[in-house]
Structure formats: C-alpha cells, structure tokens
Design a protein around this motif. Structure first.
Motif, short mmCIF file in Angstrom:
data_model
loop_
_atom_site.label_atom_id
_atom_site.label_comp_id
_atom_site.label_asym_id
_atom_site.label_seq_id
_atom_site.Cartn_x
_atom_site.Cartn_y
_atom_site.Cartn_z
N ASP A 173 0.80 -1.22 0.00
CA ASP A 173 0.00 0.00 0.00
C ASP A 173 0.84 1.27 0.00
OD1 ASP A 173 1.01 -0.41 2.52
OD2 ASP A 173 -0.81 0.24 3.58
N ARG A 174 2.13 1.14 -0.16
CA ARG A 174 2.97 2.34 -0.19
C ARG A 174 4.01 2.23 -1.30
NH1 ARG A 174 6.98 1.70 4.95
NH2 ARG A 174 7.70 -0.37 4.37
N THR A 175 4.58 3.36 -1.64
CA THR A 175 5.61 3.41 -2.68
C THR A 175 6.93 3.86 -2.06
OG1 THR A 175 3.96 3.98 -4.35
CG2 THR A 175 6.24 4.47 -4.88
N VAL A 176 7.98 3.13 -2.41
CA VAL A 176 9.31 3.46 -1.91
C VAL A 176 10.15 3.90 -3.09
CG1 VAL A 176 11.37 2.53 -0.80
CG2 VAL A 176 9.12 1.74 -0.07
N ARG A 177 10.88 4.97 -2.91
CA ARG A 177 11.78 5.43 -3.97
C ARG A 177 13.17 4.90 -3.69
NH1 ARG A 177 12.23 11.01 -7.03
NH2 ARG A 177 10.69 9.86 -8.19
N ALA A 178 13.68 4.12 -4.63
CA ALA A 178 15.04 3.58 -4.52
C ALA A 178 15.97 4.47 -5.34
CB ALA A 178 15.08 2.15 -5.04
N ILE A 179 17.06 4.86 -4.73
CA ILE A 179 18.05 5.69 -5.42
C ILE A 179 19.38 4.95 -5.36
CG2 ILE A 179 19.26 7.90 -5.45
CD1 ILE A 179 16.82 9.10 -4.00
N LEU A 180 19.90 4.60 -6.54
CA LEU A 180 21.19 3.92 -6.64
C LEU A 180 22.20 4.91 -7.18
CD1 LEU A 180 19.93 0.64 -8.31
CD2 LEU A 180 20.33 1.03 -5.89
N GLN A 181 23.35 4.99 -6.54
CA GLN A 181 24.40 5.90 -6.98
C GLN A 181 25.65 5.09 -7.28
OE1 GLN A 181 24.65 8.70 -3.73
NE2 GLN A 181 23.27 10.10 -4.77
N PHE A 182 26.23 5.36 -8.45
CA PHE A 182 27.44 4.69 -8.89
C PHE A 182 28.52 5.74 -9.12
CE2 PHE A 182 23.78 2.30 -10.29
CZ PHE A 182 24.06 1.03 -9.82
N PRO A 183 29.65 5.60 -8.46
CA PRO A 183 30.72 6.59 -8.66
C PRO A 183 31.27 6.49 -10.08
CG PRO A 183 31.48 4.78 -7.29
CD PRO A 183 30.02 4.56 -7.53
N ASP A 184 31.76 7.61 -10.57
CA ASP A 184 32.39 7.63 -11.89
C ASP A 184 33.62 6.72 -11.85
OD1 ASP A 184 30.55 9.44 -12.86
OD2 ASP A 184 31.77 11.17 -12.27
N GLU A 185 33.90 6.11 -12.99
CA GLU A 185 35.06 5.23 -13.07
C GLU A 185 36.34 6.05 -13.05
OE1 GLU A 185 34.91 1.58 -15.58
OE2 GLU A 185 33.38 2.79 -16.58
N PRO A 186 37.34 5.56 -12.36
CA PRO A 186 38.63 6.25 -12.42
C PRO A 186 39.20 6.17 -13.83
CG PRO A 186 38.69 4.39 -10.85
CD PRO A 186 37.35 4.42 -11.50
N GLN A 187 40.01 7.14 -14.19
CA GLN A 187 40.60 7.17 -15.53
C GLN A 187 41.42 5.92 -15.80
OE1 GLN A 187 40.07 9.21 -18.09
NE2 GLN A 187 38.46 10.07 -16.83
N ASP A 188 42.04 5.36 -14.76
CA ASP A 188 42.83 4.14 -14.94
C ASP A 188 41.96 3.00 -15.45
OD1 ASP A 188 45.05 5.49 -14.06
OD2 ASP A 188 45.00 4.64 -12.03
N ALA A 189 40.77 2.86 -14.89
CA ALA A 189 39.87 1.78 -15.30
C ALA A 189 39.45 1.96 -16.76
CB ALA A 189 38.64 1.74 -14.39
N VAL A 190 39.20 3.18 -17.17
CA VAL A 190 38.82 3.45 -18.55
C VAL A 190 39.99 3.11 -19.48
CG1 VAL A 190 38.15 5.26 -20.17
CG2 VAL A 190 37.14 5.22 -17.89
N ALA A 191 41.18 3.51 -19.12
CA ALA A 191 42.36 3.23 -19.95
C ALA A 191 42.62 1.74 -20.05
CB ALA A 191 43.59 3.95 -19.38
N ILE A 192 42.46 1.03 -18.94
CA ILE A 192 42.67 -0.42 -18.94
C ILE A 192 41.64 -1.09 -19.83
CG2 ILE A 192 42.48 -2.49 -17.50
CD1 ILE A 192 43.75 -0.78 -15.24
N ARG A 193 40.38 -0.68 -19.74
CA ARG A 193 39.32 -1.26 -20.57
C ARG A 193 39.62 -1.06 -22.05
NH1 ARG A 193 34.80 1.16 -18.82
NH2 ARG A 193 34.40 -0.46 -17.29
N LYS A 194 40.08 0.14 -22.42
CA LYS A 194 40.41 0.42 -23.82
C LYS A 194 41.58 -0.44 -24.29
CE LYS A 194 38.67 5.14 -24.11
NZ LYS A 194 39.02 6.54 -24.30
N SER A 195 42.58 -0.61 -23.43
CA SER A 195 43.75 -1.42 -23.80
C SER A 195 43.36 -2.88 -23.99
CB SER A 195 44.83 -1.33 -22.72
OG SER A 195 45.33 -0.02 -22.65
#
Length: 59
Positions: free
Chosen positions: A12-34
């Motif tokens: 009988d009620r509504t709950v608002r779920a808020i998920l927050q994801f931090p931005d990826e560090p530049q190292d993770a982006v560079a590794i993924r590209k490599s």
C-alpha cells in the motif's frame, strides 16, 4: 556520479530507490580500452588464420 531513481510499489505504499554509482577512475577506462584493443587484434589474427586455412582447402 551516475544516479538511478526508481519508484517501487510495496503493497500500500511506494518506496523510492536511489542507486548511486561513482564515476570510473581514468585508470579503469584506460585499462578497458587497452584490453579491448588487444582482444580485437587477437580476433583479427584468428579470423585471418581461419580464412587462410579455408583458402588452402579450396586450392
């Protein structure tokens, strides 16, 4: 920061779920590209090898 908001019905009620994801560090982006680049090169080599094998069978 990426944020996703969603309303969820809980009986009988509504709950608002808020998920927050931090931005990826530049190292993770560079590794993924490599890694992607390495995998693409390996895939191309495998495709060339398969193609060369098929061409030999036709001769």
């Amino acid at each position: 920061m990426k944020e996703i908001k969603k309303d969820v019905d809980c009986g009988d009620r509504t709950v608002r779920a808020i998920l927050q994801f931090p931005d990826e560090p530049q190292d993770a982006v560079a590794i993924r590209k490599s890694v992607k680049s390495i995998l693409m090169m390996e895939l191309e080599e495998q495709m060339k090898a398969v193609s060369a094998g098929e061409n030999r069978k036709k001769d």
